[in-house]
Design a protein around this motif. Structure first.
Motif, PDB file in Angstrom:
ATOM      1  N   GLY A   1       7.471   3.363  16.154  1.00 39.98           N
ATOM      2  CA  GLY A   1       7.303   2.064  16.745  1.00 39.98           C
ATOM      3  C   GLY A   1       8.185   0.847  16.387  1.00 39.98           C
ATOM      4  O   GLY A   1       8.734   0.104  17.125  1.00 39.98           O
ATOM      5  N   VAL A   2       8.672   1.106  15.002  1.00 39.14           N
ATOM      6  CA  VAL A   2       9.704   0.235  14.300  1.00 39.14           C
ATOM      7  C   VAL A   2      10.883   0.275  15.145  1.00 39.14           C
ATOM      8  O   VAL A   2      11.820  -0.435  15.327  1.00 39.14           O
ATOM      9  N   GLU A   3      11.223   1.834  15.392  1.00 31.84           N
ATOM     10  CA  GLU A   3      12.636   1.930  16.135  1.00 31.84           C
ATOM     11  C   GLU A   3      12.536   1.680  17.402  1.00 31.84           C
ATOM     12  O   GLU A   3      13.649   0.933  17.854  1.00 31.84           O
ATOM     13  N   ALA A   4      11.605   1.365  18.200  1.00 34.52           N
ATOM     14  CA  ALA A   4      11.350   0.931  19.537  1.00 34.52           C
ATOM     15  C   ALA A   4      11.546  -0.345  19.595  1.00 34.52           C
ATOM     16  O   ALA A   4      12.130  -0.978  20.433  1.00 34.52           O
ATOM     17  N   PHE A   5      10.724  -1.119  18.325  1.00 37.21           N
ATOM     18  CA  PHE A   5      11.114  -2.522  18.160  1.00 37.21           C
ATOM     19  C   PHE A   5      12.657  -2.869  18.027  1.00 37.21           C
ATOM     20  O   PHE A   5      13.006  -3.738  18.576  1.00 37.21           O
ATOM     21  N   ALA A   6      13.060  -2.162  17.251  1.00 36.96           N
ATOM     22  CA  ALA A   6      14.555  -2.422  16.855  1.00 36.96           C
ATOM     23  C   ALA A   6      15.319  -2.456  18.214  1.00 36.96           C
ATOM     24  O   ALA A   6      16.301  -3.015  18.476  1.00 36.96           O
ATOM     25  N   LYS A   7      15.118  -1.530  18.847  1.00 37.64           N
ATOM     26  CA  LYS A   7      15.849  -1.232  20.363  1.00 37.64           C
ATOM     27  C   LYS A   7      15.479  -2.253  20.967  1.00 37.64           C
ATOM     28  O   LYS A   7      16.595  -2.810  21.908  1.00 37.64           O
ATOM     29  N   THR A   8      14.222  -2.771  21.109  1.00 44.63           N
ATOM     30  CA  THR A   8      14.341  -4.149  22.235  1.00 44.63           C
ATOM     31  C   THR A   8      14.862  -5.051  21.504  1.00 44.63           C
ATOM     32  O   THR A   8      15.561  -5.729  22.318  1.00 44.63           O
ATOM     33  N   LEU A   9      14.992  -5.300  20.197  1.00 53.02           N
ATOM     34  CA  LEU A   9      15.827  -6.431  19.748  1.00 53.02           C
ATOM     35  C   LEU A   9      17.481  -6.213  20.091  1.00 53.02           C
ATOM     36  O   LEU A   9      18.044  -7.230  20.691  1.00 53.02           O
ATOM     37  N   LEU A  10      17.658  -5.132  20.021  1.00 56.05           N
ATOM     38  CA  LEU A  10      19.293  -4.754  19.981  1.00 56.05           C
ATOM     39  C   LEU A  10      19.548  -5.014  21.665  1.00 56.05           C
ATOM     40  O   LEU A  10      20.788  -5.589  21.832  1.00 56.05           O
ATOM     41  N   GLU A  11      18.766  -4.768  22.540  1.00 53.47           N
ATOM     42  CA  GLU A  11      19.214  -4.726  23.956  1.00 53.47           C
ATOM     43  C   GLU A  11      19.106  -6.234  24.291  1.00 53.47           C
ATOM     44  O   GLU A  11      19.585  -6.336  25.337  1.00 53.47           O
TER      45      GLU A  11
ATOM     46  N   LEU B   1       0.774  -1.151  -0.008  1.00 53.73           N
ATOM     47  CA  LEU B   1      -0.008  -0.041  -0.257  1.00 53.73           C
ATOM     48  C   LEU B   1       0.803   1.244   0.067  1.00 53.73           C
ATOM     49  O   LEU B   1       1.758   1.320   0.734  1.00 53.73           O
ATOM     50  N   ILE B   2       0.670   2.465  -0.701  1.00 48.50           N
ATOM     51  CA  ILE B   2       1.355   3.541  -0.716  1.00 48.50           C
ATOM     52  C   ILE B   2       0.758   4.293   0.506  1.00 48.50           C
ATOM     53  O   ILE B   2      -0.037   4.148   1.011  1.00 48.50           O
ATOM     54  N   ALA B   3       1.785   4.821   1.274  1.00 52.15           N
ATOM     55  CA  ALA B   3       1.924   5.384   2.325  1.00 52.15           C
ATOM     56  C   ALA B   3       1.043   4.628   3.609  1.00 52.15           C
ATOM     57  O   ALA B   3       0.402   5.206   4.589  1.00 52.15           O
ATOM     58  N   ARG B   4       1.472   3.372   3.588  1.00 51.38           N
ATOM     59  CA  ARG B   4       1.089   2.419   4.597  1.00 51.38           C
ATOM     60  C   ARG B   4       1.671   3.031   6.044  1.00 51.38           C
ATOM     61  O   ARG B   4       1.062   2.754   7.078  1.00 51.38           O
ATOM     62  N   PHE B   5       2.847   3.442   6.020  1.00 48.83           N
ATOM     63  CA  PHE B   5       3.481   3.870   7.308  1.00 48.83           C
ATOM     64  C   PHE B   5       3.535   5.192   7.492  1.00 48.83           C
ATOM     65  O   PHE B   5       3.763   6.014   6.700  1.00 48.83           O
ATOM     66  N   THR B   6       3.490   5.360   8.759  1.00 49.89           N
ATOM     67  CA  THR B   6       3.239   6.825   9.349  1.00 49.89           C
ATOM     68  C   THR B   6       4.499   7.132   9.903  1.00 49.89           C
ATOM     69  O   THR B   6       5.442   6.270  10.727  1.00 49.89           O
ATOM     70  N   GLU B   7       4.694   8.515  10.716  1.00 46.54           N
ATOM     71  CA  GLU B   7       5.709   8.771  11.815  1.00 46.54           C
ATOM     72  C   GLU B   7       5.602   7.761  12.996  1.00 46.54           C
ATOM     73  O   GLU B   7       6.415   7.652  13.411  1.00 46.54           O
TER      74      GLU B   7
END
Length: 156
Positions: free
Chosen positions: A139-149, A128-134
């Motif tokens: 949220g994805v950045e927080a998910f990545a941080k959880t994974l990294l930690e 979908l065009i424009a599926r992702f918002t700020e």
């Protein structure tokens, strides 16, 4: 449930899933499966790991993907080159976009760091065009941080 609450819940699910397991490969495999299962309207979720001047395909869910991406090429390579997350509403308007799956229309990419060293990216695509918002990006950045930690991190 609003977007922020959704990602808080998703991060909590990931933290629970990774409890007691520090292996990077196993954790990225489970993280990509969780994203693919829980996010709506996506067609690919996974990881690329940095090896020299290229990203190499890691664990993912979705159709077969490009196996190597040069740093600076496409959305993933741009995230590594700039060190910044990428939120692309329409990948067909992104200069140098690499079409691993012609169905993909929007994308979010978060660079992953071990200290100050980039080790790869988390990449999520949608048809979908424009599926992702700020809010999705945060949220994805927080998910990545959880994974990294929760993981023993490789070096690039």
């Amino acid at each position: 449930m609003n977007v922020t609450s959704f990602y808080e819940s998703l991060c909590a699910q990931l933290a629970g899933l990774l409890t007691g397991e520090r292996d990077w490969l196993a954790n990225t495999a489970n993280a990509s499966a969780l994203l693919f299962l829980e996010l709506e309207d996506i067609n690919w979720a996974g990881f690329y790991f940095l090896h020299g001047s290229e990203l190499r395909l890691g664990p993912f869910q979705g159709k077969p993907a490009c196996t190597r991406i040069e740093v600076g090429a496409g959305v993933c390579g741009t995230a590594v080159r700039t060190g910044q997350s990428q939120l692309v509403e329409d990948v067909h308007q992104f200069p140098g976009h690499i079409a691993c799956d012609a169905v993909s229309a929007s994308e979010v990419v978060v660079p992953l760091y071990n200290g100050d060293q980039c080790i790869g990216v988390l990449d999520i695509d949608s048809p979908l065009i424009a599926r992702f918002t700020e809010q999705d990006l945060a949220g994805v950045e927080a998910f990545a941080k959880t994974l990294l930690e929760s993981s023993d991190l490789p070096s690039s």
